[in-house]
Each structure stands twice: as C-alpha cells, then as structure tokens.
Design a protein around this motif. Structure first.
Motif, mmCIF file in Angstrom:
data_model
loop_
_atom_site.group_PDB
_atom_site.id
_atom_site.type_symbol
_atom_site.label_atom_id
_atom_site.label_comp_id
_atom_site.label_asym_id
_atom_site.label_seq_id
_atom_site.Cartn_x
_atom_site.Cartn_y
_atom_site.Cartn_z
ATOM 1 N N GLU A 102 -20.641 12.183 -38.138
ATOM 2 C CA GLU A 102 -19.337 13.217 -38.734
ATOM 3 C C GLU A 102 -19.366 13.677 -37.120
ATOM 4 O OE1 GLU A 102 -18.924 16.909 -40.623
ATOM 5 O OE2 GLU A 102 -19.651 15.730 -42.076
ATOM 6 N N VAL A 103 -17.595 13.405 -36.917
ATOM 7 C CA VAL A 103 -16.829 13.696 -36.045
ATOM 8 C C VAL A 103 -16.194 15.238 -36.143
ATOM 9 C CG1 VAL A 103 -16.460 13.490 -33.412
ATOM 10 C CG2 VAL A 103 -17.316 12.278 -34.706
ATOM 11 N N GLN A 104 -16.321 16.232 -35.588
ATOM 12 C CA GLN A 104 -15.563 17.545 -36.285
ATOM 13 C C GLN A 104 -15.242 17.368 -34.543
ATOM 14 O OE1 GLN A 104 -18.978 20.471 -36.232
ATOM 15 N NE2 GLN A 104 -19.531 19.804 -38.690
ATOM 16 N N TYR A 129 -12.093 11.474 -44.654
ATOM 17 C CA TYR A 129 -11.595 12.081 -43.209
ATOM 18 C C TYR A 129 -11.139 13.908 -44.150
ATOM 19 C CZ TYR A 129 -8.007 14.296 -40.539
ATOM 20 O OH TYR A 129 -7.653 15.604 -39.507
ATOM 21 N N ASP A 130 -11.665 15.029 -43.441
ATOM 22 C CA ASP A 130 -11.134 15.781 -44.299
ATOM 23 C C ASP A 130 -10.691 17.402 -42.893
ATOM 24 O OD1 ASP A 130 -10.657 17.965 -46.590
ATOM 25 O OD2 ASP A 130 -13.529 18.105 -46.711
ATOM 26 N N SER A 131 -9.411 17.712 -43.233
ATOM 27 C CA SER A 131 -9.565 19.162 -43.248
ATOM 28 C C SER A 131 -9.425 17.835 -40.983
ATOM 29 C CB SER A 131 -10.511 19.877 -42.291
ATOM 30 O OG SER A 131 -9.509 20.549 -42.314
ATOM 31 N N ASP A 132 -10.236 18.914 -39.997
ATOM 32 C CA ASP A 132 -10.531 18.506 -39.175
ATOM 33 C C ASP A 132 -11.759 17.572 -38.738
ATOM 34 O OD1 ASP A 132 -12.454 20.602 -39.435
ATOM 35 O OD2 ASP A 132 -11.997 21.393 -37.194
ATOM 36 N N SER A 133 -12.279 16.960 -39.695
ATOM 37 C CA SER A 133 -13.403 16.167 -38.845
ATOM 38 C C SER A 133 -13.910 14.504 -40.383
ATOM 39 C CB SER A 133 -15.071 16.740 -39.737
ATOM 40 O OG SER A 133 -15.098 16.933 -41.014
ATOM 41 N N ALA A 134 -14.255 13.539 -39.310
ATOM 42 C CA ALA A 134 -14.341 12.223 -40.255
ATOM 43 C C ALA A 134 -15.197 11.647 -39.672
ATOM 44 C CB ALA A 134 -13.268 11.582 -39.568
ATOM 45 N N GLN A 135 -15.973 10.777 -40.665
ATOM 46 C CA GLN A 135 -17.066 10.748 -40.783
ATOM 47 C C GLN A 135 -16.407 8.968 -40.368
ATOM 48 O OE1 GLN A 135 -19.030 10.680 -44.599
ATOM 49 N NE2 GLN A 135 -20.536 13.116 -44.085
ATOM 50 N N PHE A 173 -26.821 10.557 -39.202
ATOM 51 C CA PHE A 173 -27.633 10.982 -38.595
ATOM 52 C C PHE A 173 -27.109 11.511 -37.829
ATOM 53 C CE2 PHE A 173 -26.084 8.563 -35.180
ATOM 54 C CZ PHE A 173 -25.569 7.205 -35.294
ATOM 55 N N SER A 174 -25.889 12.274 -37.424
ATOM 56 C CA SER A 174 -25.567 13.581 -36.094
ATOM 57 C C SER A 174 -24.595 14.257 -36.892
ATOM 58 C CB SER A 174 -25.681 12.773 -35.541
ATOM 59 O OG SER A 174 -25.630 14.224 -34.076
ATOM 60 N N ARG A 175 -24.384 14.985 -36.209
ATOM 61 C CA ARG A 175 -23.106 15.282 -36.431
ATOM 62 C C ARG A 175 -22.480 16.244 -35.269
ATOM 63 N NH1 ARG A 175 -24.499 17.361 -41.281
ATOM 64 N NH2 ARG A 175 -23.280 17.214 -42.871
ATOM 65 N N PHE A 176 -21.649 15.228 -34.563
ATOM 66 C CA PHE A 176 -21.080 15.876 -33.161
ATOM 67 C C PHE A 176 -19.613 16.215 -33.444
ATOM 68 C CE2 PHE A 176 -23.339 12.010 -32.587
ATOM 69 C CZ PHE A 176 -23.983 11.787 -31.684
ATOM 70 N N GLU A 177 -19.311 17.298 -32.015
ATOM 71 C CA GLU A 177 -17.447 17.867 -31.886
ATOM 72 C C GLU A 177 -17.048 16.853 -31.013
ATOM 73 O OE1 GLU A 177 -18.729 22.600 -32.223
ATOM 74 O OE2 GLU A 177 -19.067 21.642 -30.746
ATOM 75 N N TYR A 178 -15.590 16.190 -31.091
ATOM 76 C CA TYR A 178 -14.549 16.026 -29.868
ATOM 77 C C TYR A 178 -14.514 17.436 -29.354
ATOM 78 C CZ TYR A 178 -10.756 13.678 -29.149
ATOM 79 O OH TYR A 178 -9.889 12.986 -28.017
#
Length: 351
Positions: A262-264, A293-299, A343-348
């Motif tokens: 997931e990327v925020q 894709y939801d709001s400002d994050s995507a998987q 397996f993780s969340r990231f920030e763009y």
C-alpha cells in the motif's frame, strides 16, 4: 506465513532509517576495448555488474554462454578515444537476468546504496586526504566504482570537513567522529580507505586497507596491487561482492508469487501512475496492477520471481517510497475477494 512474519520484522527495523540511494544508470551497458573479443568482454562486464561477482567469467556453467555472447547484444557503436577505439554495447536485460536465474545466481538491481568514501594516502610518513579529482587514486576510484555500478559519494573536504575530521581519524578508524562528519552527505554506507606503500617480492606495491561498519559489525579487507587502476578495481570488486551478498536476490525459476503493498500520499493520477512504473522497473517484477484506490492511497499487487525479503531489499533503496511505521499493522488484509498479504505501507515522496 513464516516468510511474511520475517519480512514484517524487517520492515519494522527499516522504518526508522533514512535512505537516499542512487539509481545506477546504464546497468546493462558495457564500455570495452574494440580490440579482441569485445562481445565476450561486454557480457563479462555486465554480468559482473549485475551479479556483483568479479569472478563470474570463470563459472564453468557459463562457459558456453561466453562463446555465444553475441546472442545477448541488442545495440553497439564504435567510440573513438585518445587512448584507443572502444565499443559501447547495450545488452538485453531480460536475457541477462534469465541467464543468471537459470544458474541460481542472484541479481542486483539498479537501486543501490550511496557509498561515501573517505580516502587517505600515506607517503614517507605524511598522511593526506586524496582530494583532487585529477589525482591518480581518485580518478581510478571513480572509474572503478562506475564500472562496478556502485553509486559513489566523494567528500567536499571543505572547511566543515577539515575542521572536524583529520587524516589520522580516518587512518585509525575513529568511527564516532567519522559518522558525525559524514551525516551532511546523507550516505547509506560510509567506507574508510587508507593507501600506503609496501613491498612484495622486493618490489614496491600499493596497499589499500578499507573498512565499513553495519549493524555493529566492522567489515575489513586489505588489497595489494601494482598500480592505482588495479588497486581500485580490486577495491570495487571486493566491496561489490560484499554488498551483493546482502542486497542481490535470486530469481526463482518457478511461478511468480504475488505480494501487495500500500502506498499513501498519492494525491493525483500522475503520482499513481508513476509509482506503478517505478515498481514495474524493479528486477524480478513481471507485472504490477492497482487493486484498490481510496482517497490518497492505493494498493499495488506485484507478481515477482524474487522472495519477499529480496523485494524489500530493493524497495528500501527507492527514493520515492518511504516505509510507514505503524503499530498494530495487520499482516494480512482482504483485497477484493481473496486474501493477499499486505506486507508494508509506504509513503510516496515528492522529490
């Protein structure tokens, strides 16, 4: 499940790290002398750079491939140089990766750690930083790291450096002082290199002692060669071999595995697409699809032939993605109708 738990622990450890790695340009491009078997030389240079193995040409399982090196070449052009004609050769990345995969040899992608090298030379008892780019040791260092695909950072050796760090600090390996001064360069790895003169079989030789620290462990090596070029080539090969063991990943010949990350902070469509392209460029990744894709994050679901640990090693050096530390982060989440590991969340990160 065990694999994902191990990876989750690795992510937690990495989440507080600031990584500012460099991307190696022209990873599959070789620059070789036009004389001799330039096709074989080009394949050797690229295989060495991508695998981190300086002795890869001696591998018996690859002997037949070097005899048909032309099969790996996509483009080439002759380049005139003052020191002789050379060939600039672009190899087929897919074929090169497949060759390494078939022989169970790890592949090291283009995103690699930035390496800061403090270089000191001792002559007749006097120690000095090797500061000028035209000095033979410095020129050989830059050329050798470039050929090995190692992102090199050179200190400025300006007043800030020289007031806080001496040649003796580097020579003796006073790491507390060295690390403090190195912070301004934001390196991923700091290496100390000390060069002096020794004798071997009655002949004067150049000797290089280098060291680096990681996770409380100090890595050291000593290299003795006849000239600056050979010395730095051996230095780059030694360091590259160490780092490839840590960061290169063996690509499985079996079917791909799927992982979801997931990327925020994806606030617009260009950012959404750019992340997808960045992930598609990673070694071992065959397909990237956006599954939510939801709001400002995507998987993103990644189909990859490398392990989860190997995938994380590659992702940690992507300057556009930063691991998000979250307590009580679920190891698995429902994606569409099935269960896929997140397996993780990231920030763009906008650069």
């Amino acid at each position: 499940m065990i694999k994902m738990l191990r990876l989750f622990g690795l992510l937690c450890a990495l989440s507080g790290m600031a990584v500012h790695a460099g991307q190696v340009a022209n990873l599959y491009q070789a620059d070789v002398a036009a004389e001799g078997d330039w096709q074989r030389d080009a394949l050797k240079q690229v295989l060495t750079r991508v695998s981190g193995k300086s002795d890869i040409a001696a591998a018996p399982e690859l002997e037949g491939e070097f005899k048909q090196a032309s099969a790996y070449i996509k483009q080439f052009e002759a380049i005139r140089h003052a020191d002789g004609n050379r060939m600039r050769v672009l190899l087929d990345a897919v074929k090169v990766n497949q060759l390494l995969q078939q022989n169970n040899i790890a592949v090291w992608g283009a995103l690699r750690p930035d390496i800061l090298v403090w270089l000191v030379q001792q002559k007749e008892g006097n120690r000095s930083f090797v500061r000028r780019s035209e000095q033979p040791l410095n020129a050989a260092l830059q050329q050798s790291f470039g050929e090995a695909g190692l992102p090199l950072l050179l200190p400025l050796y300006d007043m800030d450096d020289l007031l806080n760090l001496s040649e003796t600090d580097v020579w003796a390996g006073f790491w507390q002082q060295i690390n403090q001064v190195s912070v301004r360069y934001r390196p991923d790895i700091v290496v100390l290199a000390a060069v002096d003169i020794t004798e071997q079989d009655g002949q004067p030789m150049l000797r290089l002692n280098w060291q680096r620290q990681e996770n409380g462990r100090t890595y050291r090596d000593e290299i003795i060669e006849k000239d600056e070029s050979s010395l730095m080539q051996s230095f780059a090969a030694s360091l590259s071999s160490q780092l490839a063991q840590q960061y290169a990943s063996v690509m499985s010949a079996q079917s791909d595995s799927d992982y979801v990350l997931e990327v925020q902070h994806l606030t617009d469509l260009p950012a959404l697409v750019q992340v997808q392209k960045l992930l598609q460029q990673m070694v071992g990744v065959s397909e990237v699809t956006i599954v939510r894709y939801d709001s400002d994050s995507a998987q993103y679901k990644l189909s990859t032939s490398i392990s989860a640990d190997g995938l994380m090693n590659a992702l940690r050096f992507n300057p556009r993605l930063r691991v998000v530390a979250e307590e009580n982060t679920a190891e698995y989440q429902s994606v569409n109708a099935g269960q896929q590991p997140v397996f993780s969340r990231f920030e763009y990160v906008k650069l």
